[in-house]
Structures are given as structure tokens and as C-alpha cells.
Design an enzyme around this catalytic site. Structure first.
Site, mmCIF file in Angstrom:
data_model
loop_
_atom_site.group_PDB
_atom_site.id
_atom_site.type_symbol
_atom_site.label_atom_id
_atom_site.label_comp_id
_atom_site.label_asym_id
_atom_site.label_seq_id
_atom_site.Cartn_x
_atom_site.Cartn_y
_atom_site.Cartn_z
ATOM 1 N N LEU C 242 0.825 -1.211 0.000
ATOM 2 C CA LEU C 242 0.000 0.000 0.000
ATOM 3 C C LEU C 242 0.862 1.265 0.000
ATOM 4 C CD1 LEU C 242 -2.937 1.022 0.130
ATOM 5 C CD2 LEU C 242 -2.665 1.132 2.613
ATOM 6 N N ASP C 243 0.649 2.110 -0.997
ATOM 7 C CA ASP C 243 1.379 3.376 -1.132
ATOM 8 C C ASP C 243 2.888 3.174 -1.164
ATOM 9 O OD1 ASP C 243 -0.999 4.651 -1.210
ATOM 10 O OD2 ASP C 243 -0.943 5.372 0.848
ATOM 11 N N GLY C 244 3.327 1.961 -1.525
ATOM 12 C CA GLY C 244 4.762 1.678 -1.514
ATOM 13 C C GLY C 244 5.340 1.444 -2.897
#
Lengths: 299, 299, 299, 299
Positions: C242-244
Site C-alpha cells: 500500500l502506497d509503496g
């Protein structure tokens, strides 16, 4: 056709019905802040924010802006305005008061380029521009569907070399008593001195700016040939000196040798729209004071 | 007195003894990249980096920069240079090769303001400027202790209206065959066309820039009076047209009505030093190509 | 209702029917540029632009992007693609070719916030976004009139905790074989790994970013309490982390103690829309390569 | 050895012997500005500049800064300070007054990296930092010649795991009653809570910042691997929470995939030095107020 857009009513937006603003310019001398703040306090005004600027402590001009709340605006503001004349006389002040809830009414003038108009419409519908867009006036009819889709009146007033005077008369009739601010959003006609004197420091224009400036036509082509690395835009109040009025806001963007003339124009449009929108926002929020050919921006 | 500063020898700094660079300008046509990269490959050069720019696919100029490694620079580079003439002729190229390990030798000219000189000295001692500061030349003696504390020769060559020609002769003698680049780091004397023609596209100057530009004297005072919101600086190659040469780099900073003329000058100095340092760095790393009055910056 | 907007057909816009692009990633070794540029030359391709990047000359990865023109795209590109396999095998390349005239088809996913969608629509209608907006998909119906006024199909696919799997199935059906890129323009639902694997490095998301980052909920409130001076936004490809995923673009804006939480959110929206639009533009122009968790941006 | 540098005495620098500053924090309520400005007026103070900030009109904190002139500072300021206690009590104020001519005395702590120290020394000698650099303290001896060439005392106080407590005792003795502000200019040792409580909101630290933040060691390497496009630095007051104190200033710079880990570090150093210098300048000019974990910056 229904209006697709309406300014958003944010539940978080604070009620501003009791908020007023005061702008003052005067020669600098001791006791100004004391006198005004004491006056406001005695008239029941709670100062929420103040900004001041002194050009030069030893004999220059002094500028101040107050945000204040009154518990009963309708009754108290007229009294305050009347009483303030004494303070103003004592310090030789130019001053104005504004109700925050009384939104500025804008007339936006456009020609064929829509980027500046679109940014204003968008910020308005997003609730970020505290103003009322009273009308759009254009020498072309192209943007009528767009503007009317926002529920905003559109006046098509053609301008030709022969009809210039008459067109301006129509423009003046359209805006008379109906608008507080005229925004030239890439309006490509010269505004006459007669029009300008009806709206002193109340016409905002936007134009591209270069570092260094280029004299003559086709500035983007010149900027390309010289290989400039930065291009910009300037929003200013319109005075009789073409593009020479007080600067309100400027911004820039980096470019490189890879940007051709079309790229430079595209980037220029992006800067123009944000710079104009900031200038209009600040004027609408009573954040701008003009002294001689210079603005004081309390933002 | 011992030298207090020496350029840092970073253990992480890669060995560049086998690195060379090639800069090419020529009329654009098919096959240039193929021809050059094939040539380099056949001569054992490993292309590490290339940058290219085509002004206009249909008949403009083409610019390319290669970084490449040779396993035996001493032996292979001369052969490569000799053989490349055939390729260059075929495409009507202007070209140069440089060894990365052969640092550019700089002469820095200064007058009384030290901010641009200090930035260059500092970046040099921090190991961020790949160049050799061969000498500092000044029409004043003020900065001698500073410059000599870095172990750098300082030539004090006074300039007066009467002795201008003779002073320039001394300057030319001082730099002849000893420097690759002349940096005017706030040197407040005009350089003569005769000097300029000795260093075509090898003299870099820095000056302040405004948005818009101001004609006449005291530009900071004019900028203050007009209330500009952005000030900047421009680094450019010196040509006979005063401040009209190819722009290498520009940068800006925001200012406000609160900044008085002294503040604007102080901010201007900060921009000047970083912009000049970038321009000198790029020249030193062979990242600049000039075509007509424009630079191509491969950075 | 008629479409009020159509992408502008600039008369100055160059014809790109013969323009193709090639993106290549491979382990670095000598001769790559020579081999590819020779190959292109032999196949009649005129290289208009190339950008390359070598992570580390001694054994890292090599990335290159070519813009080239073919005189007869229809006939020549398939041959070129077939023949290139030999070169690609020799250097262990991952590669793709694209026709510039074949615009990327986008599906834009939105929830209730419209700022990112509006920027994309606007840039598209201004002719600044070389893409086709094939559809807008939303878990709400709010933006249907807006989207349909641009002549773009609108799919309302509600998402609830219970119907998440089924909703995603509908989404996949809507986009299957119809879109090249999924843009999450403030779409506030988590995308499942199953959806992500259908669009590897072809889903772009936007989110706010802070300096420093804040762990936990209400990041704008935390940023306000800590008195941050800069807020930003990050556009990235979506991966299972996530968001990485690989960062495509970031930008920031200065804020001050005077900006309350609502101001910070408003400023954050402005940054988000420009950052997302740049990321989508670069993907649409085939300017992005992904290696491990990092993008190479040839812009 | 003679001192090579002395702070410049600008002839244009205004005489500040009669200038004082007042900083006030208190719960917000009506009449504060009126009361303070009336008080100052009655005590013969001419307000030159004021800045104020109200966190939340309905019950938050109020902050104000006054610059004012007194005609006879020596005689009048003590009276003013004594009398102000009544006003302060009435509004529950925390307040301080400062003479502009009484420069802040700084102790700069450094380890092995010199970039932040150099910027401070440079700005000081250019006359841009209104402060007195009382001493430099370092756990290494490397920068002694540099610092002493500016005529500034240098204390070499080594720090090892075993001698940490004793070293800090020596540091406290060195600074006791001699400095107003401690600047950690890349000082790589942890400051103990005991030291911090001697200098509440009077220790400024600088560190790199990323967007997003990276947990764990080697943040530049992590930033490189994630391909960040922006890196930054944060200056903050030191509190017991490591790197968690009130943020004074932040800034950033764009980077690209072409910047390797060493490039990122070099760019990071450039940001650190300008951000730290701004924070120190603002503290020295009494422009910073702290409330809870947040600064109010009146600049």
C-alpha cells in the site's frame, strides 16, 4: 439546461456574517496602532487578525489591515464607520471597511483563450474563491455554453476597430453598479483610459513575463531563441501606462532548451492561470493596498 | 601561511582516468547516432551516458554529448580523435573531446563583492566543483588574504580609465595558455571585444535579472518601487553584446513588499552565487553546447 | 446534451502518424547504443530523440528511450519489431515499441473529490494530455453530469463491504481490453491484488505526502499540530504494498502557521492535481520505465 | 594569525540602538491589541512593525510580535518592562522583550561535516546574520584553523561512550552564561535531557527529511532505491523527543533518477545549510514563538 456546478457549501466553512475588514493607509507616526485598536475595542470589535507594514520608520507610509468580529454587524458597523472619521482625520488616513459576507462581484473579460477563465470558474465552484462571478463579457461567442453551464450570464459584445467606442459603452453599461472588480482573463483588447478611471485599482490584468524581458513582438519566440531557463507571468492592476500598473503577484516555472515555442506557450498558460487566480482571490479577500505604483499584499 | 583548505578526496569518488566526453553539433539528418555510436563501439569505447537534442526533426540542428570509457586512455584517445575526422566530415560536425581527468583551469575575476567568489571557493574545497582554480584576478587588493589562504595565486591588476588597455594586456598575459575558462564573479569592469575573442564561449558572467526588466540605473530601487514579487539572476556567456550572450542558467526567489532595497540586494546576492556556481560547474563538466545565441544544457 | 468540450486540434500540432517510441531496459554492457542505433538506421528509422540512463557503469542496469520516425509506419514497424528480437536476445533486453498516434486509453476512477478528475479533463480538452479518456468509473454517481458533458462514458459501480468482490468484477469487465492505464484520481477504495496483477505498472495513484511523514490517521491535523512548513503529494504506480510502489512524481508547496487544517487540505488538493496530471502525461507519452521499485523518468 | 574576516559594517545598516522587540503569547480574547498598543503608546514607544496570529478566534491562543523604538532605551525600557506586568497579568500573557542592539550569542556545535558551520560563518561575516558567534564546540579538532581564522574561540571537547557525561559537563561549563542559543550544525552526538532543559527552545538542530520518510538506517540509500523526486531538510528546536521538536523551517530540492546516493547527499547538504541558517537568523531576530509543539514564525 441545469447548472452543473454550484459553489460548494462546506460544512466546515466558518460563518462570516459578523466578520468585517478594515484597510488603512496613512503617513507613519507614533500611535496609529494604539488609536485604531483602542477605537475598535471601544466599539465592541474583536480583532481576529491584523497585518501592518511600515515602509520606513522615519517618515514613510504606514499600512494596516484588520479582520474583526462584531456581535451585531447590521447595527454596529454603520456606527463604527461614522465614528471612525475622527480617528481617520487625526492621522490623515485613507481607509475602507468591508463585510466578509458581502462577496465581491466580478466581471470576467475574455477573448478566445479559456485557461484563465476556467481556473477562476473552477476555484469558484470548489469554494476556494470568495466572490460572486456576476458575468462574463467577451468579444467572441465561443465560451457561451461553458459559462452558461455554470449559471453565469454571458455578454457577447463584439469589438472592431470601428465600433470600439460603442462596444466599450456597452461594456460599461453591463458592468455599471453591478460589479466590484473587472478581471481581464486574457482579454486581448486595450481598455480605454475612460473605462480605467471608472475602476481605479479595480481592474486586474495578467500577462506573461520573461527574465530578461523581450522588446518587440513574439516574446515566446524570442525567449526560445535566447534559450531562457525561466518564464513567468505577472498579474497587475491596470493603469493608463500599458502593463505598467502595480504588480499584485508573479510566479515562474523552469524551462529548458528542449521546450519549443509551443511548449513555452503551454507552460506560460499554466503560470498565467494560477497567478491571476491568486491575484483575484487576494483582491476578493481585501488583502491588497495600493500606494503609488506598488501593492502591499497582506496574505 | 599554510593552506587551510584543500579539495576533499572522497574515497567514494570514482576514478575517472579512463573517462572521456564528446560534444557534437551538426545539421540534423538520419543516421548520426548510429554512425557515432558504431564508431565509438569499434574503437573500444563504452558509452556510459549520452544526451541528445534535436531542435526540429525536419531540418534543424542536432546536438549530442557522450560520456565514454576507454581502457587505455593514453593510447586510444589520440587514435579515436584522428579517426573521427572521417565521421565528422561526413555529417558536417563541430565536435570536441575532453578527458574527465583533465580538469578545466579557471581564472576568477572579482572586484569588491565577494559572494560569488566565496561560493566557488567553497564548492571547490568541498569537492563539488570539478575544476582547478588557477588564479584570481582583481582590480582591487581586498581579497588577497582570503584567496591566498586557499593556496591560490592572486593577481592585483588595478584598472583606471587611463590604464584600461594596459591593464587588459596584463590580464591577458596572466591568463594566456594558463586557463580554460574566465569567470566574471561580479567583476565590475567591461571586458573588451579583443579579450572576448580570445575566449569565445569561455567567459561566464553573472548579473541580476528582474521580472519585468528595468531600464536605466538602480534596478533594485526600481524593482522596489514597482513592488516586484520575484527577483532573479542570469549566468551567460559573454559576447560583444553587453549582457546579451547565450543564457546558461537562471534562478529566482520570491520577495515581498516587506523587503526593502537592501533586502532585495541581499537576496539578489544569494541567487547570483548559486546560479553562477551552477553555470561554472556545467561548463567544467562539458555539459554546455552553444548554437547561435542559445545554450543546450545536458545536465 | 451536446458535448461542450472537445480536445483542441491545434494547427501547430505536428503530425505524429509516422512517429514511434521504443523503451528498453537491460543489463549494462558495451555496445548497446551502437547496436540499437545501427539497427534503427538500417531499418530506415530516423532517431529524433534519445534518452538513456546507466545506473552504474560497472555492472548495473541500462535504460534507453528512442523517439524515431518511419516513412511508412504501417508497413515498416511490424518488420522492425520482428527483426529486433535478435538484438534484444543478444543483450537480454526488456523492450516495447509504441506508435505516438495510438493514444493511451485511460479509465479514471474517482470517489467524491473532483479536483484530480477536473485537472485531467481540463488538460485533455486543452490538448495538453495526449490520451483518450475512455471512461470514468466511480463508486458514487455525483460526477455523472460533469463527465457526460465532456462526452465521456460514466460507470457508476457502488462499492460496499459486502459487495466489494462483485464490484471489482464489474470494474474489471468495464475496463477489460478497453483501457491501457487506470488512474486512481482520489479513488478512496483499496484495489485488490487480483486487479493490480491485471495492470502491472499501469495503475497510477496519488496521495498526500508530508515532510516528515505522519503515522496514523488525520495526517493534515498532525501536520498542523507539528507546524510543518511544506506539504506535498506523490504519484506512484500501484503495487501490492500500500502506497509503496515506484514513485513517478512528487511536488510540494510552502505553508505557514497561518494555514489551518482546511487550508492545508485545500493546498494539498492543488498539489495533488498537478502531480497526478504530470504522472499521467508522462505515462501517456511512454516516458516511464520501472526497474525494481524505482522509476526512470525520461522527460 | 590575523583575522581574515570581520562582519561588514554596512554604512546603510540602520542604527538599531533604540529598537526593541516584544513577543507575547496568551489565550485569545477581545482587547489584547488595543491594550498592548495603548500601553506602548503611553510609554513613548513607536510601533514600527507588528505581526499577530490568532489560532482560532473562538478560544485559541493569540501571538503577537512588536518592533518598537524608544527615544531613550536605557532609561525607558526598564520602566516599560516593570509597568507591563499589569497588562500581562490581566491577559495571562507569557512575554519577553529584547533589545535589537543586544545580539544573540551563539555556540555552534559541529562534528566532522563543515557545510552548516561554513554557511553560518559566511552569513555572519557578510553581515547577514545579526548575532555574535561566541564559540564553536566540537568533538573533533579538524575545524580549529578555519574557526580561529575568523577570530572565534574553538573548544575541542572529545566525546566517547565512556566520557559522555564528563564531556557534557565541560560543554555546559563552556556555554554557561555565555550563550543564548546552541546551534547543532551537524553535531552527531545525542544531547542529554539535562543539557536540553538548560536551553528550552534555545537549541536548534538540522536534519535531512524525505517525502515520504524512511524508517531505519541509510535514508539516502533508501530514497535512491525508491526513486524519490524531492529531498529536503528540517530545522527544529530540540526537545527530549528525538527529532520531534517544533519545526522552525523546511525546504526541499528536486532530484531525479540520475542522482546517485552521493549526489543526493551533496544536494542534501546544500539544503541543510540554507535551512539551518534561516532558522538561526529568525531566532536571532526574535521572530519565533513556540506553543506546544509548534512554532509561529513572524518573518
Amino acid at each position: 439546461m441545469q447548472n452543473m456546478y454550484q459553489p460548494q457549501q462546506s460544512s466546515q466553512r466558518p460563518d462570516k456574517s459578523n466578520r468585517a475588514r478594515m484597510l488603512i493607509s496613512c503617513p507613519d507616526r507614533p500611535g496609529i496602532v494604539a488609536a485604531v485598536s483602542h477605537f475598535l475595542y471601544e466599539h465592541g470589535a474583536n480583532i481576529v487578525q491584523s497585518d501592518q507594514y511600515s515602509m520606513d520608520p522615519g517618515g514613510g507610509m504606514f499600512f494596516i489591515r484588520f479582520d474583526f468580529d462584531l456581535t451585531d454587524m447590521e447595527r454596529e458597523l454603520p456606527v463604527l464607520q461614522e465614528d471612525f472619521a475622527r480617528v481617520a482625520d487625526r492621522f490623515d488616513m485613507k481607509w475602507s471597511t468591508f463585510r466578509a459576507s458581502r462577496k465581491k462581484r466580478l466581471a470576467i473579460f475574455v477573448s478566445k483563450e479559456d485557461h484563465c477563465l476556467l481556473e477562476l470558474l473552477w476555484q469558484w465552484q470548489a469554494g476556494d474563491l470568495e466572490a460572486e462571478i456576476a458575468m462574463v463579457i467577451s468579444n467572441h461567442n465561443d465560451m457561451r455554453p461553458l459559462v452558461e453551464s455554470f449559471g453565469i450570464p454571458y455578454h457577447h459584445i463584439p469589438v472592431t476597430a470601428d465600433t470600439k467606442a460603442e462596444s466599450e459603452k456597452k461594456q460599461l453599461e453591463a458592468v455599471a453598479d453591478k460589479v466590484d472588480l473587472v478581471v481581464l482573463a486574457r482579454y486581448m483588447q486595450i481598455i480605454s483610459p475612460k473605462f480605467i478611471e471608472q475602476f481605479p485599482n479595480r481592474i486586474i490584468n495578467i500577462h506573461h513575463s520573461f527574465l530578461p524581458a523581450f522588446v518587440g513582438g513574439k516574446p515566446y519566440a524570442q525567449a526560445y531563441q535566447r534559450g531562457v531557463k525561466i518564464i513567468g507571468a505577472t498579474a497587475h492592476y491596470v493603469t493608463e501606462e500599458l502593463d505598467g500598473g502595480p504588480i499584485i503577484e508573479q510566479d515562474v516555472q523552469r524551462v529548458s532548451h528542449r521546450d519549443n515555442v509551443d511548449d513555452l506557450k503551454r507552460i506560460g498558460r499554466t503560470i498565467e492561470r494560477v497567478v491571476l487566480a491568486r491575484a483575484v482571490k487576494w483582491h476578493s479577500e481585501d488583502r491588497l493596498l495600493v500606494h503609488q505604483n506598488k501593492t502591499v499584499v497582506f496574505n
